[in-house]
Design an enzyme around this catalytic site. Structure first.
Site, PDB file in Angstrom:
ATOM      1  N   GLU A 107       0.826  -1.191   0.000  1.00  0.00           N
ATOM      2  CA  GLU A 107       0.000   0.000   0.000  1.00  0.00           C
ATOM      3  C   GLU A 107       0.871   1.256   0.000  1.00  0.00           C
ATOM      4  O   GLU A 107       2.014   1.246   0.470  1.00  0.00           O
ATOM      5  CB  GLU A 107      -0.895   0.016   1.228  1.00  0.00           C
ATOM      6  N   CYS A 138       6.154  -6.112  15.457  1.00  0.00           N
ATOM      7  CA  CYS A 138       5.563  -5.233  16.483  1.00  0.00           C
ATOM      8  C   CYS A 138       4.120  -5.669  16.748  1.00  0.00           C
ATOM      9  O   CYS A 138       3.349  -5.872  15.811  1.00  0.00           O
ATOM     10  CB  CYS A 138       5.603  -3.777  16.022  1.00  0.00           C
ATOM     11  N   CYS A 141       1.064  -3.735  15.193  1.00  0.00           N
ATOM     12  CA  CYS A 141       1.153  -3.336  13.781  1.00  0.00           C
ATOM     13  C   CYS A 141       0.608  -4.428  12.869  1.00  0.00           C
ATOM     14  O   CYS A 141       1.026  -5.582  12.950  1.00  0.00           O
ATOM     15  CB  CYS A 141       2.612  -3.045  13.438  1.00  0.00           C
ATOM     16  N   GLU A 180      10.051  -2.328   7.185  1.00  0.00           N
ATOM     17  CA  GLU A 180      11.094  -1.614   7.916  1.00  0.00           C
ATOM     18  C   GLU A 180      12.144  -1.156   6.898  1.00  0.00           C
ATOM     19  O   GLU A 180      12.922  -1.970   6.394  1.00  0.00           O
ATOM     20  CB  GLU A 180      11.691  -2.563   8.984  1.00  0.00           C
ATOM     21  N   ASN A 310      -3.960   2.894  16.176  1.00  0.00           N
ATOM     22  CA  ASN A 310      -4.973   2.624  15.165  1.00  0.00           C
ATOM     23  C   ASN A 310      -5.390   1.180  15.330  1.00  0.00           C
ATOM     24  O   ASN A 310      -4.597   0.297  15.047  1.00  0.00           O
ATOM     25  CB  ASN A 310      -4.318   2.724  13.785  1.00  0.00           C
ATOM     26  N   CYS A 353      -0.445   2.295   8.790  1.00  0.00           N
ATOM     27  CA  CYS A 353       0.478   1.219   8.491  1.00  0.00           C
ATOM     28  C   CYS A 353      -0.254  -0.090   8.250  1.00  0.00           C
ATOM     29  O   CYS A 353      -0.972  -0.555   9.124  1.00  0.00           O
ATOM     30  CB  CYS A 353       1.393   1.062   9.715  1.00  0.00           C
TER      31      CYS A 353
END
Ligand code: SAH
Ligand code: SF4
Length: 370
Positions: A107, A138, A141, A180, A310, A353
């Site tokens: 994305e 993470c 995430c 990353e 989020n 993300c």
């Protein structure tokens, strides 16, 4: 990975055309010289590919027809197809899912504003991905929960920016999408060179920000580039034990070491460093933790960017209430730490993300199961 194919091709006496933008400008200069072409031709082709965003060598009208035909056999220049588009904020935030082939998709997000400088009006920021998935894991995430599939090439990173520059001006590029960037440093740096080169997109290095989970070797290589690229280090915790829980792969690097890396970057590049801190309700968002965070980063030219979590599927984590976000923010300010809260626009499409990819995959699974 490419070794066996290259060897096979060498044995067959053929080479597969490579994406033009996976070569550096210096390599292109040398390759064009090898074709018996004047030096400026490589830059001419680069300008067509980047400034004009053409996807067909035939469109390079000031390049001789014979060379155009040769380029089309040596290189590729394609735009990844769009698998999905979502918009929010009356179109001020747009997210696209781009098809990289072989089942891989990433994305990229366009924001008709600067999420970290809301008062700077008229700026357009594009957020790019550097990997399909991410190996850092993470816990908050969506990309991290997907696991790692592969690195993107420089041309695949640049393609995300070009997708949006074809529609209009882009001022800032932030490496804050999936993956990353400093676990894929070579491609990230090669992409940055195309963004800032006068024969590339000719962007200001200061308009580019690399966000890293804190890989020190990569931070050093970024500093070695000698560009004034902005650096964000994702901290997320005021102590190492909690940080290791949130970033299971962070084990080898301590917060003190990251603060030292930030200090070195500031000294070498003359740019302020930002510490990103995703706020998770009841996990890392108490005022006491804000004060501990302040004590760890005091004294360097840093800035804390608070990102209220989020919600991503399945993590069992919550976004703190606006009151808790404000209390944490004010506690940092009271300690003399420069801090802002990431602008919340686009949150309904989870601009931070990884999330579009997850939604998309889930929907596809649901369709298959139905
Ligand atoms: N891998 C890099 C850059 C991509 S993530 C990094 O981790 O820094 C960009 C930013 O979004 C990081 O600061 C990351 O911690 C944050 N982020 C990821 N998922 C999030 C979520 N669900 N809510 C809030 N912030 C998130
Ligand atoms: Fe990877 Fe960054 Fe997500 Fe962590 S926050 S899993 S480093 S993309």
């Amino acid at each position: 990975m490419t070794q066996p194919t290259d060897t096979l091709e060498a044995m067959n006496g053929t080479t597969r055309p490579r994406p033009l933008l996976d070569h550096s400008l210096a390599e292109l200069d040398a390759l064009f010289a090898g074709f018996g072409e004047p030096r400026y031709r490589a830059r001419q082709a680069a300008r067509w590919a980047l400034k004009r965003g053409v996807t067909d060598f035939e469109a390079m009208s000031d390049i001789p027809a014979a060379l155009r035909a040769r380029l089309a056999t040596e290189f590729t220049l394609s735009a990844p197809p769009v698998l999905a588009t979502t918009a929010a904020d009356d179109g001020a935030t747009t997210k696209v899912l781009l098809d990289l082939g072989g089942g891989a998709a990433v994305e990229a997000v366009r924001m008709a504003y600067d999420p970290d400088e809301p008062l700077a009006l008229g700026r357009v920021t594009v957020c790019v991905s550097t990997q399909v998935g991410c190996a850092m894991g993470c816990v908050f995430c969506a990309t991290g929960q997907q696991g790692f599939t592969r690195n993107l090439s420089a041309s695949e990173i640049v393609a995300q920016v070009l997708h949006f520059t074809r529609q209009g001006r882009v001022n800032n590029v932030v490496f804050m999408g999936m993956g990353e960037p400093l676990a894929n440093t070579s491609a990230t740096l090669a992409a940055i060179r195309w963004l800032v080169d006068a024969d590339g997109l000719d962007m200001r290095a200061r308009g580019i920000t690399v966000s890293t989970v804190g890989l020190r070797a990569g931070i050093r290589r970024l500093a070695d580039e000698g560009l004034q690229v902005g650096l964000t280090i994702s901290l997320h915790a005021p102590d190492d034990a909690l940080r290791r829980r949130l970033i299971p792969t962070a084990g080898g690097t301590t917060i003190d070491e990251l603060v030292a890396a930030a200090r070195e970057y500031i000294e070498r590049r003359g740019r302020r460093v930002t510490f990103a801190y995703a706020l998770l309700d009841g996990v890392n968002d108490s005022e006491e933790q804000a004060r501990r965070l302040a004590s760890r980063i005091r004294g360097i030219q840093a800035h804390v960017n608070l990102i209220p979590y989020n919600p991503t599927a399945g993590a069992g984590l919550r976004r703190p209430s606006p009151q808790r976000v404000r209390a944490f923010h004010e506690a940092l300010l009271a300690e003399g730490i420069n801090a802002t809260v990431r602008m919340e626009r686009g949150v309904d499409i989870a601009a931070a993300c990884g999330q579009l990819r997850t939604d998309f995959a889930t929907r596809a699974d649901a369709l298959t199961l139905a």
